[in-house]
Every structure is written in structure tokens, then in C-alpha cells.
Design a protein around this motif. Sequence first.
Motif, short mmCIF file in Angstrom:
data_model
loop_
_atom_site.label_atom_id
_atom_site.label_comp_id
_atom_site.label_asym_id
_atom_site.label_seq_id
_atom_site.Cartn_x
_atom_site.Cartn_y
_atom_site.Cartn_z
N ARG A 43 -15.08 37.06 -41.00
CA ARG A 43 -15.72 35.80 -41.41
C ARG A 43 -16.70 36.05 -42.55
O ARG A 43 -16.81 35.25 -43.47
CB ARG A 43 -16.44 35.14 -40.24
CG ARG A 43 -15.53 34.41 -39.29
CD ARG A 43 -16.31 33.78 -38.15
NE ARG A 43 -17.12 32.66 -38.58
CZ ARG A 43 -16.66 31.41 -38.75
NH1 ARG A 43 -15.39 31.15 -38.54
NH2 ARG A 43 -17.47 30.45 -39.12
N GLU A 44 -17.43 37.15 -42.47
CA GLU A 44 -18.39 37.46 -43.53
C GLU A 44 -17.65 37.77 -44.84
O GLU A 44 -18.10 37.38 -45.92
CB GLU A 44 -19.28 38.64 -43.12
CG GLU A 44 -20.40 38.90 -44.08
CD GLU A 44 -21.25 37.66 -44.39
OE1 GLU A 44 -21.63 37.50 -45.58
OE2 GLU A 44 -21.53 36.86 -43.48
N ARG A 55 -16.60 34.47 -46.20
CA ARG A 55 -17.76 33.79 -46.76
C ARG A 55 -18.11 34.38 -48.13
O ARG A 55 -18.37 33.65 -49.09
CB ARG A 55 -18.95 33.90 -45.83
CG ARG A 55 -20.20 33.17 -46.33
CD ARG A 55 -21.40 33.37 -45.40
NE ARG A 55 -21.15 32.97 -44.03
CZ ARG A 55 -21.23 31.71 -43.59
NH1 ARG A 55 -21.56 30.74 -44.43
NH2 ARG A 55 -21.00 31.42 -42.33
#
Length: 186
Positions: free
Chosen positions: A34-35, A38
Amino acid sequence: MHRAPAITAVILEKVLAFLAPLFLDVAGDAAAAREAARAMLETYDPRTDRELRHAALAIAFSFGALDALSRSLNSELTANQVLRLRGNANALNRAALQNEQALEALREHPQAEEPAEAALDLPASLEPADLAGFARTQPVLSRQQRRALERQAEKAQRRQQEQDRLAQRASAAAAHSGGAMLVAAQ
């Protein structure tokens, strides 16, 4: 009154949920994936939900194109399978570029009203076949295709006008013959 652009938190989370699997195989865990998603989104610097969607699609299509090209290198595939994967990669790359261009256009003309478009759902998955299928559903036409559609529309319009003229003539003839019958009856 100028409204500050904003990204809806729920939409951002949905987009991150779709993009995170692209990075899961190398990130090691879901949080790191997810990072990475992002961070990748931040490189496009989206300011609105619409810009976020174009950035997300550009990323997904780009990675889908790379995945399809990578899969096409498998020596066990038939020539047709290799060509199909490369064709999918080409379609995905084209879709990525179109979304990047749309994002640039939104930034150049932020106040410009664009024609209302149907809300687009994201692809069913990030598999190259699903991404390519989604890319093909977007109506991107060449100049020749647009001109052919314009000619078809012009022909349909002329046919309709001719039908309207024939209907008017038939109506006028019926009215005229009805009037002649009235005169003969008197």
C-alpha cells in the motif's frame, strides 16, 4: 468563489486497495505494498478524485503492459499467445498514455467543463487480460474511425430528412385528394 480541489479519503483508499496488489510480490506484506502504491500515486501529484482516477489507471495500465510483455517472453508459449500478450501490452500502454494525457489536460484547463462521462469502474482485476479488456471498452477512435461515424450519422440524417419529405408529400397529397373529393361532392 474558488473551491479548493480535494481527494476524497474513501476514494483514495479504494484506489490504493486496487493498486497495492501490483507491488505485493516484491513488497513482502500488504502494508508495504500500500505504501508503494501511495508513493507511486504521489509521483502523479493528483489534486482531485478525477485526477486520482487517471493517475491510478495510468499506473495500472503501465504495470499491466510490463507484466504482459514479461509473460510474452515465456519460451513455452505458442506464437499466437506471444502475439496476443504483446498486443495486450500495446493496448495497455496506449491506455496508460491516454490517461496521462487526460491528467495533463485536466491540469492545463482545470475550470474547463468536460462532457459528462459515465462513471468508470476500475477493472475487475489487475491481470493483463482484465486490464486490456477494460482499456478496449474506452471509446478511443482514430481520425478515420471518427470520420466514418460522422459519415454514417450524416447518411442517417439524410435518410430521415428524405423520409420526412416523403411523409409530408403523402400528407399533402392526401389532403389535396380529400379536398378534391369535397369539391366533387358539392
